[in-house]
Write a protein that holds these residues in place. Structure first.
Motif, PDB file in Angstrom:
ATOM      1  N   ASP A  99      34.263  34.613  43.071  1.00 61.96           N
ATOM      2  CA  ASP A  99      32.803  34.478  43.063  1.00 61.96           C
ATOM      3  C   ASP A  99      32.143  34.847  41.735  1.00 61.96           C
ATOM      4  O   ASP A  99      31.236  34.169  41.270  1.00 61.96           O
ATOM      5  CB  ASP A  99      32.185  35.318  44.182  1.00 61.96           C
ATOM      6  CG  ASP A  99      32.382  34.655  45.535  1.00 61.96           C
ATOM      7  OD1 ASP A  99      32.683  33.449  45.571  1.00 61.96           O
ATOM      8  OD2 ASP A  99      32.238  35.346  46.555  1.00 61.96           O
ATOM      9  N   THR A 152      27.071  38.538  51.839  1.00 64.56           N
ATOM     10  CA  THR A 152      27.351  38.315  50.420  1.00 64.56           C
ATOM     11  C   THR A 152      27.801  36.904  50.046  1.00 64.56           C
ATOM     12  O   THR A 152      27.927  36.599  48.867  1.00 64.56           O
ATOM     13  CB  THR A 152      28.423  39.319  49.940  1.00 64.56           C
ATOM     14  OG1 THR A 152      29.480  39.345  50.892  1.00 64.56           O
ATOM     15  CG2 THR A 152      27.841  40.710  49.792  1.00 64.56           C
ATOM     16  N   LYS A 203      26.645  37.431  43.900  1.00 62.75           N
ATOM     17  CA  LYS A 203      26.754  37.692  42.461  1.00 62.75           C
ATOM     18  C   LYS A 203      25.637  36.987  41.667  1.00 62.75           C
ATOM     19  O   LYS A 203      25.333  37.370  40.545  1.00 62.75           O
ATOM     20  CB  LYS A 203      28.107  37.206  41.923  1.00 62.75           C
ATOM     21  CG  LYS A 203      29.334  37.708  42.666  1.00 62.75           C
ATOM     22  CD  LYS A 203      29.657  39.151  42.350  1.00 62.75           C
ATOM     23  CE  LYS A 203      31.068  39.556  42.684  1.00 62.75           C
ATOM     24  NZ  LYS A 203      31.383  39.637  44.099  1.00 62.75           N
ATOM     25  N   GLY A 234      33.948  45.853  47.522  1.00 64.46           N
ATOM     26  CA  GLY A 234      35.157  45.609  46.748  1.00 64.46           C
ATOM     27  C   GLY A 234      35.203  46.561  45.576  1.00 64.46           C
ATOM     28  O   GLY A 234      35.840  47.605  45.589  1.00 64.46           O
ATOM     29  N   ASN A 235      34.437  46.206  44.528  1.00 65.61           N
ATOM     30  CA  ASN A 235      34.425  46.999  43.311  1.00 65.61           C
ATOM     31  C   ASN A 235      33.396  48.138  43.352  1.00 65.61           C
ATOM     32  O   ASN A 235      33.177  48.815  42.376  1.00 65.61           O
ATOM     33  CB  ASN A 235      34.136  46.082  42.118  1.00 65.61           C
ATOM     34  CG  ASN A 235      35.048  46.364  40.955  1.00 65.61           C
ATOM     35  OD1 ASN A 235      35.922  47.231  41.029  1.00 65.61           O
ATOM     36  ND2 ASN A 235      34.834  45.674  39.855  1.00 65.61           N
ATOM     37  N   ASP A 241      27.912  46.753  44.559  1.00 64.07           N
ATOM     38  CA  ASP A 241      26.810  46.448  45.455  1.00 64.07           C
ATOM     39  C   ASP A 241      26.301  47.715  46.137  1.00 64.07           C
ATOM     40  O   ASP A 241      25.098  47.993  46.159  1.00 64.07           O
ATOM     41  CB  ASP A 241      27.340  45.437  46.498  1.00 64.07           C
ATOM     42  CG  ASP A 241      26.229  44.634  47.145  1.00 64.07           C
ATOM     43  OD1 ASP A 241      25.057  44.839  46.775  1.00 64.07           O
ATOM     44  OD2 ASP A 241      26.539  43.815  48.027  1.00 64.07           O
TER      45      ASP A 241
HETATM   46  C1  PLP Z   1      32.013  40.600  44.925  1.00 60.56           C
HETATM   47  C2  PLP Z   1      31.869  40.409  46.367  1.00 60.56           C
HETATM   48  C3  PLP Z   1      31.882  41.489  47.263  1.00 60.56           C
HETATM   49  C4  PLP Z   1      32.113  42.921  46.810  1.00 60.56           C
HETATM   50  O1  PLP Z   1      31.066  43.439  46.033  1.00 60.56           O
HETATM   51  P1  PLP Z   1      31.336  44.716  45.084  1.00 60.56           P
HETATM   52  O2  PLP Z   1      30.091  44.912  44.318  1.00 60.56           O
HETATM   53  O3  PLP Z   1      32.497  44.340  44.219  1.00 60.56           O
HETATM   54  O4  PLP Z   1      31.652  45.859  45.972  1.00 60.56           O
HETATM   55  C5  PLP Z   1      31.702  41.228  48.617  1.00 60.56           C
HETATM   56  N1  PLP Z   1      31.537  39.978  49.069  1.00 60.56           N
HETATM   57  C6  PLP Z   1      31.533  38.902  48.246  1.00 60.56           C
HETATM   58  C7  PLP Z   1      31.379  37.551  48.820  1.00 60.56           C
HETATM   59  C8  PLP Z   1      31.686  39.081  46.866  1.00 60.56           C
HETATM   60  O5  PLP Z   1      31.685  38.017  46.060  1.00 60.56           O
END
Ligand code: PLP
Length: 488
Positions: free
Chosen positions: A143, A420, A110, A263-264, A267
């Motif tokens: 995060d 990530t 992030k 997740g969202n 990315d």
């Molecule tokens: C936010 C996050 C994700 C997911 O990313 P999105 O853009 O929400 O799909 C994956 N891994 C980590 C460690 C994150 O902080």
């Protein structure tokens, strides 16, 4: 250039879009030119000649063209603020490539976007003659909160309040947030899980807008629904491709696959934007944990939230409503915002919507999807450590597991796995995966993981245990609006 809402014909320029976060109709902003081939005539080959910071300038100037001073905004956001000015190193691990996105100030990916978003917002205020101060409300599963606090603390004209689920984040993540310095920041725990927290903050947005307007505050969001979060994330796809060409893993113009722990859906969507800008991206593999709603969606065409929510060892991916998927849908139906609005309405009222086969066929040309159980993720962490001496966090392990499965079927293209978070943000899960005793305080576990692995602990995490928490308030979801009013 105009940004348009995914749910109506509402449009505005890139300055206002960054300031607003979501569009007033609840939709998300997107650039309609993305529907056309040869999107904005971007010279992607020239871009690949640049170092990462210069790349950021070129890409962000193209995606957010109304910002006058992009070069200096990029310099201030990135130069000297990551472990290297390369920002996101690419590392060969076994027969794949790991793109390390966690080398920034809070050790999570992030940071790439949240290092620059505050600068984009203040620049947008200055340029558009906006008089109000900005209030950022953010719900976090761990995060985003810390990366946003780090990016926004002590920025003039901005206040930020972060809400996290009480007992829903790791101790390391909690200490990162509650020890945050800065005179314009606040951190508050909310009783409930992340979805409760996120819903509460969304309601607060609607419930407090008028109050804010009459008291000189413009509300905004630091979540990935903001285009100022998404645009900076396209850069590391270009950087990874550049590095692969440089070290001979791919010939210029040949496709590369990317596997993204999702997740969202922010990315991975940034990777699709890179592809629309011309980058030779092959398949984008959407990797999920046990909350496999996106895997099911790409398989069946049905997005169905009426299911059990699992708390996993990759908490930042524990999510059932992936907001940014809305932007992909809009692109897939050629900008038919009525259709998108209808699906989102169904999602809201029934928790489910279904796409037709033609749309799904189109999506499957660019995207694949897979998911990974807790046991598979842990086994990957251990196997990669034992065989390759490379330590991964549980989110990265989800993507690694899916990437390996894809490579078993077809290894004709290079595979990049997006990493990530630093393993030191989740010492308990990582030690347990390695088969070690993972009991006790997470700071002691950080030291233990370091002793076992020899991998350096990032300075921002190592220094945490000596810091005093500044925030300890815990509230109910229903009290968020009052809490915000009182803090103002
Ligand atoms: C936010 C996050 C994700 C997911 O990313 P999105 O853009 O929400 O799909 C994956 N891994 C980590 C460690 C994150 O902080």
């Amino acid at each position: 250039m105009k940004y348009q809402s995914t749910r109506s014909s509402f449009s505005t320029d890139s300055l206002k879009a960054v300031l607003m976060g979501p569009a007033p109709d609840g939709g998300l902003f997107i650039d309609p030119q993305m529907l056309k081939p040869g999107y904005i005539g971007f010279d992607w080959k020239a871009c690949l000649q640049l170092d990462t910071i210069e790349m950021s300038k070129m890409i962000l100037s193209a995606l957010l063209p109304d910002f006058k001073d992009m070069d200096s905004l990029v310099e201030k956001a990135y130069r000297g603020r990551f472990e290297t000015d390369d920002l996101t190193p690419l590392v060969k691990v076994d027969n794949a490539w790991v793109l390390e996105l966690f080398r920034g100030p809070t050790s999570a990916f992030k940071d790439v976007a949240l290092s620059i978003l505050p600068r984009l917002m203040t620049a947008a205020v200055r340029q558009s003659g906006e008089k109000n101060n900005i209030l950022i409300l953010t719900a976090t599963s761990g995060d985003t909160g810390k990366a946003a606090l780090e990016g926004f603390h002590d920025v003039d004209g901005i206040r930020i309040i972060v809400f996290y689920p009480h007992n829903g984040v790791s101790l390391v993540q909690k200490s990162q947030m509650t020890t945050q310095e800065g005179s314009n920041v606040q951190v508050c725990a909310v009783r409930g899980n992340f979805d409760d927290c996120q819903t509460g903050v969304k309601k607060a947005f609607a419930g407090i807008r008028d109050y804010c307007a009459s008291n000189g505050w413009q509300l905004s969001s630091a979540n990935s629904i903001n285009i100022g979060r998404l645009a900076p994330q396209t850069v590391y796809y270009f950087a990874a491709y550049r590095d692969l060409v440089k070290n001979g893993a791919v010939k210029l113009g040949e496709p590369v696959d990317f596997c993204v722990p999702t997740g969202n859906f922010g990315d991975i969507l940034a990777g699709y934007w890179a592809k629309l800008m011309g980058l030779p991206v092959g398949k984008l593999i959407c990797a999920s944990n046990s909350n496999r709603i996106l895997t099911d969606f790409f398989t069946t065409g049905i997005y169905d939230t009426r299911r059990e929510f699992y708390k996993t060892s990759s908490p930042s991916m524990d999510i059932l409503v992936s907001s940014n998927l809305e932007r992909l849908l809009w692109l897939a139906v050629d900008g038919d915002s009525e259709k998108v609005a209808q699906w989102m309405k169904q999602l809201n009222s029934d928790g489910i919507y279904k796409l037709d086969d033609a749309v799904m066929a189109k999506l499957r040309k660019d995207f694949a999807a897979d998911c990974c159980t807790e046991a598979e993720g842990a086994a990957s962490i251990r196997a990669v450590w034992e065989k390759n001496g490379y330590l991964m966090d549980p989110h990265t392990a989800v993507a690694w597991t899916c990437a390996r499965r894809a490579l078993e079927k077809d290894a004709s293209r290079p595979m990049v796995v997006l990493s990530t978070a630093s393993p030191y943000k989740f010492p308990h899960s990582v030690l347990a995966a390695l088969g070690k005793d993972a009991g006790g305080d997470e700071f002691a576990l950080m030291d233990k993981l370091h002793e076992i692995s020899g991998v350096p602990v990032p300075a921002n995490l190592a220094g945490l245990k000596d810091k005093q928490p500044r925030f300890s308030t815990v509230i109910d979801v229903d009290s968020i609006i009052n809490y915000v009013k009182e803090s103002l």
